[in-house]
Scaffold this active site. Structure first.
Site, mmCIF file in Angstrom:
data_model
loop_
_atom_site.group_PDB
_atom_site.id
_atom_site.type_symbol
_atom_site.label_atom_id
_atom_site.label_comp_id
_atom_site.label_asym_id
_atom_site.label_seq_id
_atom_site.Cartn_x
_atom_site.Cartn_y
_atom_site.Cartn_z
ATOM 1 N N ALA A 231 0.855 -1.179 0.000
ATOM 2 C CA ALA A 231 0.000 0.000 0.000
ATOM 3 C C ALA A 231 0.889 1.226 0.000
ATOM 4 O O ALA A 231 1.887 1.271 0.708
ATOM 5 C CB ALA A 231 -0.906 0.003 1.224
ATOM 6 N N ALA A 232 0.527 2.197 -0.820
ATOM 7 C CA ALA A 232 1.315 3.427 -0.884
ATOM 8 C C ALA A 232 1.274 4.110 0.479
ATOM 9 O O ALA A 232 2.252 4.659 0.956
ATOM 10 C CB ALA A 232 0.750 4.347 -1.948
ATOM 11 N N ASP A 233 0.121 4.025 1.096
ATOM 12 C CA ASP A 233 -0.092 4.673 2.370
ATOM 13 C C ASP A 233 -0.304 3.572 3.402
ATOM 14 O O ASP A 233 -1.354 2.972 3.473
ATOM 15 C CB ASP A 233 -1.347 5.544 2.213
ATOM 16 C CG ASP A 233 -1.714 6.244 3.506
ATOM 17 O OD1 ASP A 233 -0.851 6.357 4.385
ATOM 18 O OD2 ASP A 233 -2.879 6.671 3.602
ATOM 19 N N GLU A 234 0.737 3.247 4.176
ATOM 20 C CA GLU A 234 0.640 2.191 5.182
ATOM 21 C C GLU A 234 -0.552 2.497 6.065
ATOM 22 O O GLU A 234 -0.679 3.599 6.599
ATOM 23 C CB GLU A 234 1.896 2.145 6.047
ATOM 24 C CG GLU A 234 3.113 1.617 5.334
ATOM 25 C CD GLU A 234 3.161 0.099 5.248
ATOM 26 O OE1 GLU A 234 3.013 -0.557 6.288
ATOM 27 O OE2 GLU A 234 3.349 -0.432 4.135
ATOM 28 N N GLY A 235 -1.437 1.519 6.208
ATOM 29 C CA GLY A 235 -2.695 1.912 6.816
ATOM 30 C C GLY A 235 -3.121 1.076 7.983
ATOM 31 O O GLY A 235 -2.312 0.546 8.739
#
Ligand SMILES: *[C@@H]1O[C@H](CO)[C@@H](O)[C@H](O)[C@H]1NC(C)=O
Ligand SMILES: *[C@@H]1O[C@H](CO)[C@@H](O)[C@H](O)[C@H]1NC(C)=O
Length: 435
Positions: A231-235
């Protein structure tokens, strides 16, 4: 930022309502109420929806002010619009990726928390009506991103079954790239921002739990078990709950009906947002035809009123011409978008009202033909400061590929119910706590 701030000191109570008229035609019912026989009833599966900015959300930031929240919404809505536009014009060129691409920031709006496997393990999923596959991260991870709950371990579940390549659901879920050397069904979901999830298509028991209805199991639900994910944005989320219209989606697998209901998304304490799936979903309120184009939910928008006056907009600008345009209803876009011709008229009329040159109709009550999706001041404007607010409707630029999008602010305080067999969407103005 394309965000339009309109500074003014006048009381917001003066604002008239914005009304979207959606067409109500005679119904054309198509009879395909197929459900998989292996899925047992109960008929209605209820789960709380958690808004990104709610106190129940792992993304909740108690220090964020309304300006922060609004600018996040505007940014992610713009990314979402780009995704919807690309999808609606078939810009995702290759074979399997067209239906497989999911938006950059799938957790922007609502998340649902339900369990996978036996024993049940809770997973937090981004709800997405703009994509079709249900998938979560699975152990063993060749590569996984951070999530708030433990990563699902299929080897510990007695109900996990990998789909063989020849199964119909395998072919539906991944037309181009079905098999590994063990004859297991694979998937490879590509994100718009370049991240991806890869793994196996399997079936599993899902468990929805509500306080008043107890646990409701769905057996043999098709899902992607992702072992190589980025994920581009670790979520915080574990995956995506695709509720698009395809045959692989949970929305068609369990009863061809679903509904979501949200109160004010700017109230972090509102507890009644919810998602209902299955044949038992209530479809009440005014109905409008639903058209499925490129696996997106399109509505027929007939016009827009501001207060009591119907704006002079050619309805053609709301409909699809050739391979582009139209009006999509989306759960992952916060604000709404209108094509230039419609936005220009709306914006000019709004300016006139703001300049105080017109009287303010306080309430809109009449109903011509069709469904009125009435946007009140909280769905049309967002207050960003003491004497400042911005319009929650923006211009969808992009020439002939422009798309009108009805976002979630416009859908607040409605139960929005999709009947995929009858091809209709119902709007019922309601306090979601009453459902
Ligand atoms: C999801 O549900 C589980 C079990 O009911 C709970 O422990 C967990 O805190 C929930 N997560 C969120 C983000 O609500
Ligand atoms: C999955 O898709 C991505 C992007 O299309 C590609 O780069 C990658 O090689 C694929 N993975 C496999 C195992 O085919």
């Amino acid at each position: 930022m394309t965000f339009q701030y309109v500074a003014m000191a006048a009381a917001l109570a003066r604002f008239s309502l914005l009304t979207f008229f959606l067409a109500l035609n005679t119904l054309y019912v198509t009879a395909n109420p197929a459900t998989i026989s292996t899925i047992t009833k109960p008929k209605r599966f209820v789960t709380k929806l958690i808004h990104h900015d709610s106190v129940l959300s792992p993304y909740y930031n108690p220090n964020a002010n309304i300006r922060d929240l609004v600018s996040r919404s505007v940014k992610s809505s713009a990314a979402r619009l780009a995704y919807l536009k690309a999808k609606s014009t078939n810009a995702f060129v290759v074979d399997d990726t067209r239906a497989r691409v999911v938006p950059e920031n799938p957790a922007e709006e609502f998340m649902a928390n339900f369990s996978f496997g036996e024993p049940p393990v809770p997973q937090l999923l981004a709800m997405d009506t703009g994509s079709d596959l249900l998938w979560i991260q699975c152990l063993p991870c060749t590569k996984c991103f951070k999530q708030s709950s433990p990563i699902f371990d299929p080897s510990k579940s007695s109900t996990y079954k990998i789909l063989p390549c020849i199964s119909a659901d395998c072919i539906l879920s991944n037309p181009a790239e079905k098999c590994n050397f063990l004859n297991q069904c694979r998937f490879n979901q590509t994100y718009l921002d370049g991240t991806s999830a890869e793994g196996l298509i399997a079936t599993e028991k899902l468990t929805f739990v509500t306080s008043n209805e107890g646990p409701s199991p769905v057996y043999n639900a098709v899902f992607g078990c992702g072992h190589i994910n980025a994920a581009a944005d670790e979520g915080q989320i574990s995956g995506v709950l695709g509720l698009g219209p395809s045959q692989i989606s949970l929305s068609t697998k369990i009863g061809y009906k679903f509904s979501y209901c949200s109160g004010s998304i700017r109230d972090p304490n509102y507890p009644h947002n919810q998602l209902i799936l299955g044949e038992g979903t209530k479809t009440e309120g005014a109905a409008t035809p639903l058209e499925i184009v490129d696996e997106l939910y399109h509505l027929t928008l007939e016009g827009i009123s501001l207060g009591q006056s119907r704006l002079q907009i050619d309805p053609k600008v709301f409909s699809r011409v050739g391979n582009a345009g139209g009006t999509v209803i989306d759960s992952g876009t916060t604000i709404s978008y209108l094509v230039k011709a419609a936005y220009g008229v709306l914006s000019a009329e709004t300016q006139k009202i703001l300049n105080g040159k017109l009287g303010f109709p306080q309430l809109f009550a009449t109903k011509e033909r069709g469904v009125d999706l009435v946007m009140d001041k909280t769905s049309f404007f967002e207050v960003t400061g003491d004497d400042e607010f911005c319009m929650a409707v923006q211009m969808a630029d992009g020439g002939t590929e422009s798309l009108n999008v009805i976002g979630i602010l416009a859908q607040q305080n409605y139960n929005v119910a999709y009947d995929l067999a009858a091809k209709k969407v119902y709007f019922q103005k309601i306090d979601c706590g009453l459902l």
